[in-house]
Design an enzyme around this catalytic site. Structure first.
Site, PDB file in Angstrom:
ATOM      1  N   MET A   1      16.799 -46.717  59.211  1.00 23.40           N
ATOM      2  CA  MET A   1      15.705 -46.076  58.562  1.00 23.40           C
ATOM      3  C   MET A   1      16.250 -44.756  57.906  1.00 23.40           C
ATOM      4  O   MET A   1      17.066 -44.115  58.488  1.00 23.40           O
ATOM      5  CB  MET A   1      14.797 -45.470  59.666  1.00 23.40           C
ATOM      6  CG  MET A   1      13.867 -46.452  60.291  1.00 23.40           C
ATOM      7  SD  MET A   1      12.713 -47.669  59.454  1.00 23.40           S
ATOM      8  CE  MET A   1      11.757 -46.412  58.664  1.00 23.40           C
TER       9      MET A   1
ATOM     10  N   ASP B   1       4.903 -53.713  57.744  1.00 22.70           N
ATOM     11  CA  ASP B   1       5.117 -52.445  58.841  1.00 22.70           C
ATOM     12  C   ASP B   1       3.823 -52.587  59.835  1.00 22.70           C
ATOM     13  O   ASP B   1       2.804 -52.215  59.580  1.00 22.70           O
ATOM     14  CB  ASP B   1       5.020 -51.245  57.837  1.00 22.70           C
ATOM     15  CG  ASP B   1       6.310 -51.061  57.186  1.00 22.70           C
ATOM     16  OD1 ASP B   1       7.431 -51.142  57.831  1.00 22.70           O
ATOM     17  OD2 ASP B   1       6.168 -50.974  55.948  1.00 22.70           O
TER      18      ASP B   1
ATOM     19  N   GLY C   1       8.222 -49.307  49.495  1.00 23.61           N
ATOM     20  CA  GLY C   1       6.846 -49.402  49.586  1.00 23.61           C
ATOM     21  C   GLY C   1       6.265 -48.624  48.381  1.00 23.61           C
ATOM     22  O   GLY C   1       5.678 -49.172  47.274  1.00 23.61           O
TER      23      GLY C   1
ATOM     24  N   GLY D   1      12.945 -46.822  53.627  1.00 22.57           N
ATOM     25  CA  GLY D   1      12.463 -45.265  53.452  1.00 22.57           C
ATOM     26  C   GLY D   1      12.876 -44.466  52.362  1.00 22.57           C
ATOM     27  O   GLY D   1      14.010 -44.061  52.314  1.00 22.57           O
TER      28      GLY D   1
ATOM     29  N   HIS E   1       8.663 -55.539  60.581  1.00 21.04           N
ATOM     30  CA  HIS E   1       9.083 -54.340  61.090  1.00 21.04           C
ATOM     31  C   HIS E   1       8.183 -53.856  62.152  1.00 21.04           C
ATOM     32  O   HIS E   1       7.171 -53.322  61.876  1.00 21.04           O
ATOM     33  CB  HIS E   1       9.259 -53.460  60.231  1.00 21.04           C
ATOM     34  CG  HIS E   1       9.855 -51.988  60.144  1.00 21.04           C
ATOM     35  ND1 HIS E   1       9.953 -51.134  59.585  1.00 21.04           N
ATOM     36  CD2 HIS E   1      10.544 -51.764  61.772  1.00 21.04           C
ATOM     37  CE1 HIS E   1      10.643 -49.917  60.429  1.00 21.04           C
ATOM     38  NE2 HIS E   1      11.101 -50.419  61.424  1.00 21.04           N
TER      39      HIS E   1
ATOM     40  N   HIS F   1       8.080 -57.151  53.205  1.00 19.12           N
ATOM     41  CA  HIS F   1       8.207 -56.361  54.303  1.00 19.12           C
ATOM     42  C   HIS F   1       6.856 -55.893  54.974  1.00 19.12           C
ATOM     43  O   HIS F   1       5.971 -55.188  54.090  1.00 19.12           O
ATOM     44  CB  HIS F   1       9.003 -55.188  53.979  1.00 19.12           C
ATOM     45  CG  HIS F   1       9.504 -54.111  55.174  1.00 19.12           C
ATOM     46  ND1 HIS F   1      10.521 -54.418  55.619  1.00 19.12           N
ATOM     47  CD2 HIS F   1       8.807 -53.008  55.486  1.00 19.12           C
ATOM     48  CE1 HIS F   1      10.469 -53.573  56.680  1.00 19.12           C
ATOM     49  NE2 HIS F   1       9.791 -52.308  56.661  1.00 19.12           N
TER      50      HIS F   1
HETATM   51  C1  DX5 Z   1       7.815 -46.288  57.269  1.00 16.56           C
HETATM   52  C2  DX5 Z   1       7.931 -47.779  56.870  1.00 16.56           C
HETATM   53  C3  DX5 Z   1       8.315 -48.068  55.686  1.00 16.56           C
HETATM   54  C4  DX5 Z   1       7.489 -47.645  54.585  1.00 16.56           C
HETATM   55  C5  DX5 Z   1       8.525 -47.210  53.294  1.00 16.56           C
HETATM   56  O1  DX5 Z   1       7.624 -45.776  58.591  1.00 16.56           O
HETATM   57  O2  DX5 Z   1       8.740 -48.316  57.714  1.00 16.56           O
HETATM   58  O3  DX5 Z   1       8.633 -49.631  55.453  1.00 16.56           O
HETATM   59  O4  DX5 Z   1       6.693 -48.433  54.007  1.00 16.56           O
HETATM   60  O5  DX5 Z   1       7.631 -46.689  52.279  1.00 16.56           O
HETATM   61  P1  DX5 Z   1       8.356 -45.786  51.233  1.00 16.56           P
HETATM   62  O6  DX5 Z   1       9.478 -46.769  50.300  1.00 16.56           O
HETATM   63  O7  DX5 Z   1       7.266 -45.351  50.398  1.00 16.56           O
HETATM   64  O8  DX5 Z   1       9.477 -44.741  51.802  1.00 16.56           O
HETATM   65 ZN    ZN Z   2       9.533 -50.929  57.440  1.00 18.11          ZN
END
Ligand code: DX5
Ligand code: ZN
Length: 217
Positions: free
Chosen positions: A139, A37, A199, A178, A68, A35
């Site tokens: 999200m 970002d 993440g 998220g 994304h 993924h």
């Molecule tokens: C947030 C991103 C996510 C982020 C998630 O804006 O779209 O993909 O990396 O991170 P975690 O898993 O740490 O919430």
């Molecule tokens: Zn993301």
């Protein structure tokens, strides 16, 4: 599709100085997708990576790249991200007044179109476009940063989205992004999610394969 849950580690929380190695580590550790970002400092209050980095990640792995786009006017950059190796491209409905046109562009270019919704955006915003997408990205935090807390209302939203898709007979992936961890991941899967983005939970763990495995039911 089916009932298999896919895990998509978000490289936002990887060590960018060792990005190729980090990507290979999660690939070896059982990740299904990577993924990516993309943030523009405008649609969200953070800046991250562009097509050149996506291209470098593409060279480092055989896994599909789940890109994304958290950017305004995503149609301007879709061709470059597909050229860079994106398998799926998610655009935010909040950034797309002409959503069908953007989704069709992604498909014409050979990638899978997906639409993303912020936590406060109602499902009705994408209802008319569900037949055009391979995936809906819900999200479960306001986008912009890794490591934020999961918004619990996302669980019911997943359940309602899965109901809308089933009622229309659509085979569409539901991805949640998220605050996903070993507690929230199984909750959203039980509600109908099929793809989990994580993440900080994965890249913050000492053992990536164990963290990835802990997200699967
Ligand atoms: C947030 C991103 C996510 C982020 C998630 O804006 O779209 O993909 O990396 O991170 P975690 O898993 O740490 O919430
Ligand atoms: Zn993301």
């Amino acid at each position: 599709m089916g009932t298999q849950v896919l895990v998509a580690p978000s490289i936002l929380s990887a060590d960018f100085g060792w990005l190729a190695e980090e990507v290979r580590s999660v690939e070896r550790g059982g990740a299904d997708w990577i993924h990516v970002d993309v943030m523009d400092g405008h649609f969200v209050p953070n800046l991250t990576i562009g097509p050149a980095v996506v291209e470098a990640v593409h060279r480092a792995t055989k896994l599909p790249l789940d890109v994304h786009l958290m950017i305004a006017e995503p149609e301007r950059f879709v061709p470059e991200f597909v050229r860079a190796g994106a398998s799926l491209v998610s655009v935010h409905v909040e950034a797309c007044p002409h959503l069908h046109r953007v989704l069709q562009l992604i498909r014409q270019l050979g990638a899978k179109p997906a639409v993303a919704l912020n936590p406060a955006t109602p499902l009705s915003a994408v209802e008319e476009a569900l037949g055009e997408v391979e995936m809906v990205l819900l999200m479960s935090v306001d986008p912009g940063f890794g490591g934020q807390g999961f918004i619990p209302a996302a669980v019911e939203k997943v359940r309602r989205l899965r109901g809308m898709l089933d009622a229309r007979g659509l085979r569409v992936q539901v991805e949640v992004d998220g605050g996903i961890n070993e507690r929230t991941g199984p909750e959203v899967v039980a509600a109908g999610a099929t793809v989990l983005v994580a993440g900080s939970y994965i890249f913050g763990a000492a053992d990536y394969p164990a963290a990835i495995a802990s997200l699967r039911p």
